[in-house]
Design a protein around this motif. Structure first.
Motif, PDB file in Angstrom:
ATOM      1  N   GLU A  28       0.833  -1.209   0.000  1.00 25.78           N
ATOM      2  CA  GLU A  28       0.000   0.000   0.000  1.00 25.78           C
ATOM      3  C   GLU A  28       0.863   1.251   0.000  1.00 25.78           C
ATOM      4  N   GLY A  29       1.955   1.229   0.763  1.00 27.79           N
ATOM      5  CA  GLY A  29       2.868   2.369   0.779  1.00 27.79           C
ATOM      6  C   GLY A  29       3.487   2.605  -0.588  1.00 27.79           C
ATOM      7  N   ALA A  30       3.846   1.510  -1.273  1.00 30.25           N
ATOM      8  CA  ALA A  30       4.416   1.639  -2.617  1.00 30.25           C
ATOM      9  C   ALA A  30       3.385   2.201  -3.591  1.00 30.25           C
ATOM     10  N   LEU A  31       2.131   1.770  -3.458  1.00 26.34           N
ATOM     11  CA  LEU A  31       1.077   2.300  -4.340  1.00 26.34           C
ATOM     12  C   LEU A  31       0.852   3.790  -4.093  1.00 26.34           C
ATOM     13  N   GLN A  33       3.075   5.878  -3.010  1.00 29.96           N
ATOM     14  CA  GLN A  33       4.255   6.562  -3.556  1.00 29.96           C
ATOM     15  C   GLN A  33       4.148   6.724  -5.067  1.00 29.96           C
ATOM     16  N   ARG A  34       3.698   5.663  -5.744  1.00 37.60           N
ATOM     17  CA  ARG A  34       3.543   5.741  -7.207  1.00 37.60           C
ATOM     18  C   ARG A  34       2.473   6.747  -7.596  1.00 37.60           C
ATOM     19  N   ALA A  35       1.375   6.780  -6.843  1.00 38.48           N
ATOM     20  CA  ALA A  35       0.308   7.753  -7.131  1.00 38.48           C
ATOM     21  C   ALA A  35       0.828   9.173  -6.945  1.00 38.48           C
ATOM     22  N   LEU A  36       1.608   9.392  -5.899  1.00 41.35           N
ATOM     23  CA  LEU A  36       2.193  10.712  -5.673  1.00 41.35           C
ATOM     24  C   LEU A  36       3.143  11.088  -6.809  1.00 41.35           C
ATOM     25  N   GLN A  37       3.941  10.134  -7.253  1.00 35.40           N
ATOM     26  CA  GLN A  37       4.869  10.414  -8.357  1.00 35.40           C
ATOM     27  C   GLN A  37       4.116  10.744  -9.636  1.00 35.40           C
ATOM     28  N   ARG A  38       3.017  10.019  -9.902  1.00 36.20           N
ATOM     29  CA  ARG A  38       2.219  10.307 -11.100  1.00 36.20           C
ATOM     30  C   ARG A  38       1.640  11.715 -11.028  1.00 36.20           C
TER      31      ARG A  38
END
Length: 90
Positions: A28-31, A33-38
């Motif tokens: 969930e933390g990785a998801l 992080q990816r959403a924030l990067q997008r």
């Protein structure tokens, strides 16, 4: 003899966090992080396009505003007309 118990209840148990829960939390933390990067990538793209548009607009105004050039041409044309008016036509 048995150890005395605390008043108000039994002994508290502390169980270690199960391993699958940790894996899910990391995923969930990785998801997130990816959403924030997008989201940041989209904002950076919009910012870059905005800056590029301002620079291109400024460059266009700079290149198109050639009033000095046109003023010089008009002076040359007026000088040529004045010169032509001074010389008699045969």
């Amino acid at each position: 003899m048995a150890a005395p118990r605390e008043p108000g209840g039994g002994a508290q148990r502390t169980e270690p966090e199960p391993e699958p829960r940790r894996v899910v939390q990391r995923a969930e933390g990785a998801l997130r992080q990816r959403a924030l990067q997008r989201r940041l990538r989209g904002r950076n793209l919009l910012t870059g396009l905005g800056i590029g548009a301002v620079v291109l607009d400024g460059y266009t105004f700079y290149k198109i505003s050639q009033e000095r050039f046109l003023d010089e041409l008009e002076r040359e044309v007026e000088a040529a007309r004045a010169q032509a008016a001074k010389t008699p036509v045969n």
